[in-house]
Design a protein around this motif. Sequence first.
Motif, PDB file in Angstrom:
ATOM      1  N   LEU A   1       1.039  -1.540  -0.089  1.00 46.57           N
ATOM      2  CA  LEU A   1      -0.465  -0.190   0.284  1.00 46.57           C
ATOM      3  C   LEU A   1       0.473   1.672  -0.339  1.00 46.57           C
ATOM      4  O   LEU A   1       1.857   1.325   1.284  1.00 46.57           O
TER       5      LEU A   1
ATOM      6  N   THR B   1      -3.865  -4.877   1.240  1.00 47.67           N
ATOM      7  CA  THR B   1      -2.750  -5.766   2.024  1.00 47.67           C
ATOM      8  C   THR B   1      -3.278  -7.488   2.123  1.00 47.67           C
ATOM      9  O   THR B   1      -2.358  -8.211   2.111  1.00 47.67           O
TER      10      THR B   1
ATOM     11  N   LEU C   1      -5.161  -6.142   9.300  1.00 48.15           N
ATOM     12  CA  LEU C   1      -4.178  -5.173   8.808  1.00 48.15           C
ATOM     13  C   LEU C   1      -4.774  -3.972   7.773  1.00 48.15           C
ATOM     14  O   LEU C   1      -4.918  -2.686   7.872  1.00 48.15           O
TER      15      LEU C   1
ATOM     16  N   PRO D   1      -6.187  -0.941  10.969  1.00 45.77           N
ATOM     17  CA  PRO D   1      -4.707  -0.418  10.928  1.00 45.77           C
ATOM     18  C   PRO D   1      -4.396   0.306   9.861  1.00 45.77           C
ATOM     19  O   PRO D   1      -4.081   1.752   9.551  1.00 45.77           O
ATOM     20  N   MET D   2      -4.498  -0.007   8.704  1.00 49.17           N
ATOM     21  CA  MET D   2      -4.143   0.362   7.440  1.00 49.17           C
ATOM     22  C   MET D   2      -5.303   1.752   6.960  1.00 49.17           C
ATOM     23  O   MET D   2      -4.993   2.925   5.927  1.00 49.17           O
TER      24      MET D   2
ATOM     25  N   MET E   1      -7.481   3.861   8.897  1.00 47.90           N
ATOM     26  CA  MET E   1      -6.782   4.240  10.104  1.00 47.90           C
ATOM     27  C   MET E   1      -5.824   5.125   9.587  1.00 47.90           C
ATOM     28  O   MET E   1      -5.185   7.123   9.617  1.00 47.90           O
ATOM     29  N   ALA E   2      -4.516   4.728   9.257  1.00 41.95           N
ATOM     30  CA  ALA E   2      -3.542   5.281   8.350  1.00 41.95           C
ATOM     31  C   ALA E   2      -3.783   6.204   7.549  1.00 41.95           C
ATOM     32  O   ALA E   2      -3.581   7.757   6.883  1.00 41.95           O
TER      33      ALA E   2
END
Lengths: 334, 334, 334, 334
Positions: free
Chosen positions: A249, A273, A278, A281-282, A284-285
């Motif tokens: 990503l 992912t 995952l 968290p991704m 949120m990122a």
Amino acid sequence: MIVILKHGVNQDMRQPLVDWLEAQKLKVHVSEGEFQTVLGLVGDTRQLDMDLVGSLDIVDSVKQVTDPFKCCNRKFHPADTVVEVGDVKIGGGHFAMIAGPCSVESEEQIVTVAKAVKASGAQLLRGGAFKPRTSPYDFQGLQATGLELLKIARQETGLPIVTEIMSIEHLDLFADVDVIQVGARNMQNFDLLRHLGQLRKPILLKRGLANTLKELLMSAEYIMAGGNEQVILCERGIRTFGDYTRNTLDLAAVPMLHQLTHLPVIVDPSHATGRAHLVEPMAMAAAACGADGLIIEVHNDPLHALCDGAQSLRPEQYDVLAEKVRRIREVSAL
Amino acid sequence: MIVILKHGVNQDMRQPLVDWLEAQKLKVHVSEGEFQTVLGLVGDTRQLDMDLVGSLDIVDSVKQVTDPFKCCNRKFHPADTVVEVGDVKIGGGHFAMIAGPCSVESEEQIVTVAKAVKASGAQLLRGGAFKPRTSPYDFQGLQATGLELLKIARQETGLPIVTEIMSIEHLDLFADVDVIQVGARNMQNFDLLRHLGQLRKPILLKRGLANTLKELLMSAEYIMAGGNEQVILCERGIRTFGDYTRNTLDLAAVPMLHQLTHLPVIVDPSHATGRAHLVEPMAMAAAACGADGLIIEVHNDPLHALCDGAQSLRPEQYDVLAEKVRRIREVSAL
Amino acid sequence: MIVILKHGVNQDMRQPLVDWLEAQKLKVHVSEGEFQTVLGLVGDTRQLDMDLVGSLDIVDSVKQVTDPFKCCNRKFHPADTVVEVGDVKIGGGHFAMIAGPCSVESEEQIVTVAKAVKASGAQLLRGGAFKPRTSPYDFQGLQATGLELLKIARQETGLPIVTEIMSIEHLDLFADVDVIQVGARNMQNFDLLRHLGQLRKPILLKRGLANTLKELLMSAEYIMAGGNEQVILCERGIRTFGDYTRNTLDLAAVPMLHQLTHLPVIVDPSHATGRAHLVEPMAMAAAACGADGLIIEVHNDPLHALCDGAQSLRPEQYDVLAEKVRRIREVSAL
Amino acid sequence: MIVILKHGVNQDMRQPLVDWLEAQKLKVHVSEGEFQTVLGLVGDTRQLDMDLVGSLDIVDSVKQVTDPFKCCNRKFHPADTVVEVGDVKIGGGHFAMIAGPCSVESEEQIVTVAKAVKASGAQLLRGGAFKPRTSPYDFQGLQATGLELLKIARQETGLPIVTEIMSIEHLDLFADVDVIQVGARNMQNFDLLRHLGQLRKPILLKRGLANTLKELLMSAEYIMAGGNEQVILCERGIRTFGDYTRNTLDLAAVPMLHQLTHLPVIVDPSHATGRAHLVEPMAMAAAACGADGLIIEVHNDPLHALCDGAQSLRPEQYDVLAEKVRRIREVSAL
């Protein structure tokens, strides 16, 4: 456009090139440096074959100084584009939650998932009817039937639907789809893009597995040059040597694209992912670095239900994720 | 198919998965090791979603033990496929020299180049009529007119013609083309591949920029599953971090593909490197490692003529290359 | 370890391999499937050359079922490791802000930057004394003098110092450094790692440009196997075909590493992107997906001061970033 | 060096940068185009931080117009360098066959293999004494004992020896080694390179897994800047998304390096592919495209002997390969 000549190329050696360029109706400014000479080209250089000029023996390199993308370029259109799908807005501060199963499998499945994700705050329903599969022997989706089931789910929940097109033969079938998705493998199917440019409905354009941001923008340009300006870009992971996730990503693409273009940029952490743990968290990122939305796989089928852990989330996992993303958004949008 | 469970997964944890697999009509052999358990699946596993099973929390990984490609698999068809285009044969010891300009530009250009490359020993004429361009604003080829000019050059020289298709809308226009090329960007345009599978004429299938050999073979499978078995594979460089050449030519793909499939494999050193001075050495290398042919760009236009050095070779350069390749072939085929 | 034999390999063909494996003191469980046979190896397989076995003609593939990393493996050490540097803690819920200039240039520069980043909440000071440069002709850092200046800045501010080592010859010089950094290019300099394993001070280990997560963990293992368990991992971007940023920041590595290992994982958005305007969004994204800290370049030199925009941030930009990261942390840590 | 400013940057905006550049003792030629302005810098730009300037907000890009490599640059040294090892010459038309086992295991093994490869025409013996291993728990080589066994094999056969160094601590041990190899993982271990530059013996420098050709040349420059001009470059495969071979052999690097540098370039098809059946075709391809030599793994150990198929060849396979390579060389050198 700037043409940088190789060290040691003198006037006699460069004159044939200068003559040829002038024959293309370009003005050529010659700037001689101590070590090299640079030709500055003024005029319409779009028809010039950069690769051809760059590959000449006397040429070190060619540099485009104006961006090749026009319609989607933020320089010429500083304000964010806001794509509207019914009441839902995407871009310009509007964040869109898109969710649903990988494939449409049955009326019960798609309606159940649609209701669940709506309850968690999703604004659009995704679901694959036509599935791009590496193998011709694999399940290719419910196709036209799948589209009908999506529409039933839309009727039941009010959520607009997003689904992938794979052929210009199916354009009529997609007339009543709210957002048409172009998958990563078709990002440079220029013929398909051109046809979608004739429509007046939102297109969700996914970045190809090995495509640069410039190539993504040029594909958006194919759609917009036809007059359809409602394009949503989607980062969904690129192919690298990495082996722990299905793709890598490339989240820095989000703020970079925001600098280059006024189009909304969303993120698909599920395909990027390929691992359920995952996705949160991704997601949120992605929200933290300014994405305009998230497209996430949510399922309710038995294998997932019993074992857990696939790329798709269960509805209750999606509910937690949606809440966390909302909090991140509150903070990152300050 | 083999499912390797994670360390520490006991019988209770795995039972729901075993039950589910058996419900899919598969026999499940459980083999318990000291550190891990392996499930061997017997039956038709093609409908099983490997990615889904592999992403479950209790699963370490899933391993396909039979190749997913059938029609193009050498195991089931040990003899080399020989593709025939008129009198020209490709594969099974027959080496094909394909040459011509990047784009068809005029009758004079295409006829002149066709005669030149024929004199150097080329057996097929290439030339782009429909051009895949990253930008919608760039020259898109002479299209239908370009196809007509190619046919004139064929009439003048007797060379069969190879040219790229970009849309199923153009299938009728390509009825009289000898070999239809699928470009790298369309390698996974599954809809196009399926339509080409309905034809009974040779397809030249180029490897995508970021596609594995298995993906290339699965795309060939899309064509062959439709009954069209005349597929020629083409290695033309992959996208890597490398910056000196346009792409990275993956020559080891040639002997590797020969082990996996019975289809002929040719190499395109022009697009792979994007630099004229690398075309000859890479053409020789391709011949040395067993390629079944070469597709090479040859031009006679003024910019090249005056400056030299582009990706395309001049006819006299191609003549030298053809002679060197012949000598390498004599030695490597021993 | 599991050895998957190729389709069609019968008992006679596999017996020599089974005999050889048993001669290596391994127990071999043979599991015959309908399409393939799997050998399960029990015993100490660490000395076995997986690549060698995997490359045998009769072998399809070899699968390691136990992780090759021991000391850093979360399975054997479920609790997060908390690295302590003076009063500063990293990992296990403790988030570390590390900041400072790319290179130490002068006492005034390093002290000024140190005071500024401390005021913004940074807990450790970074600065390069020995610089890894691609070219031998480029500035190689102030070296020993640079280390002395870092110590002065530490004295003035109380911030522990982090700086990169490039040779075992300099180990003595680094005796009084608080955290020793191993750069991306030295991630597999196994000799250096082994020497650092003899120390009893924190090591900041950066991921190599083209290294997998497993390789990163194995490099940590080189240090930990020597008895030094204070290792901080750092994601700083990998090399891909991408061309808009210097490297591609692989943020999914953060939650993935947290699953695999108990060691703290920090992120370097400055080197990963090479562009100042991407540092803040990527820092926020890193905090949102669970990183244990950030190492960021901050400068105060004239070129930056006058023009702005480099990879390094100005102190006032860092101050804004630090505040935003704090807010993201408050939300993401819930 | 050329600095291309962004579209729309006017004189006021660029003046601070021009002033700063002039303060660095550079002459700045300003060339204004219709769409952009280019600054041509004259003077010693080597101390300038290209990345820093390139990352400024007003700068589009920076272009180095002179190569950063000097000692190894063919422009300043047109004639091929011929490296001499005893009677063996490498480069300038001299082709070197280097062969031997991956690791030195015993006197009997190394002497047997040495005699076999000599009989097939190999001129140098390779063998690993110090082994770079991803895992600290794997066999690290016989080390000093391995070096002694190599010397015995040299005495028995007269073949000079090539072996890899991993630490500057071992420099004394390598005093009597004929060619010192720097492995791919140490290609940017600048400290090691600098020490090797102090020696006066041939260095075999392998390209790193993710390093560009320019970076490879800059690493050669580290050695040559110290006065040691006997450097042999080696292409051994790069890391890509490819999964059929261990690495992707980048053969176009051979003719490309020959254009850029006067140093000899050899190829390692064993490590590049990791598959025995690909070694012969790739060795032939390397010879066909102008490589100056080949370094190939040959074994005689029991596992190979009984099963066949590893990355290493059996002596009789190497004998066939050597003969084929000789024939290719005869043709390609014409």
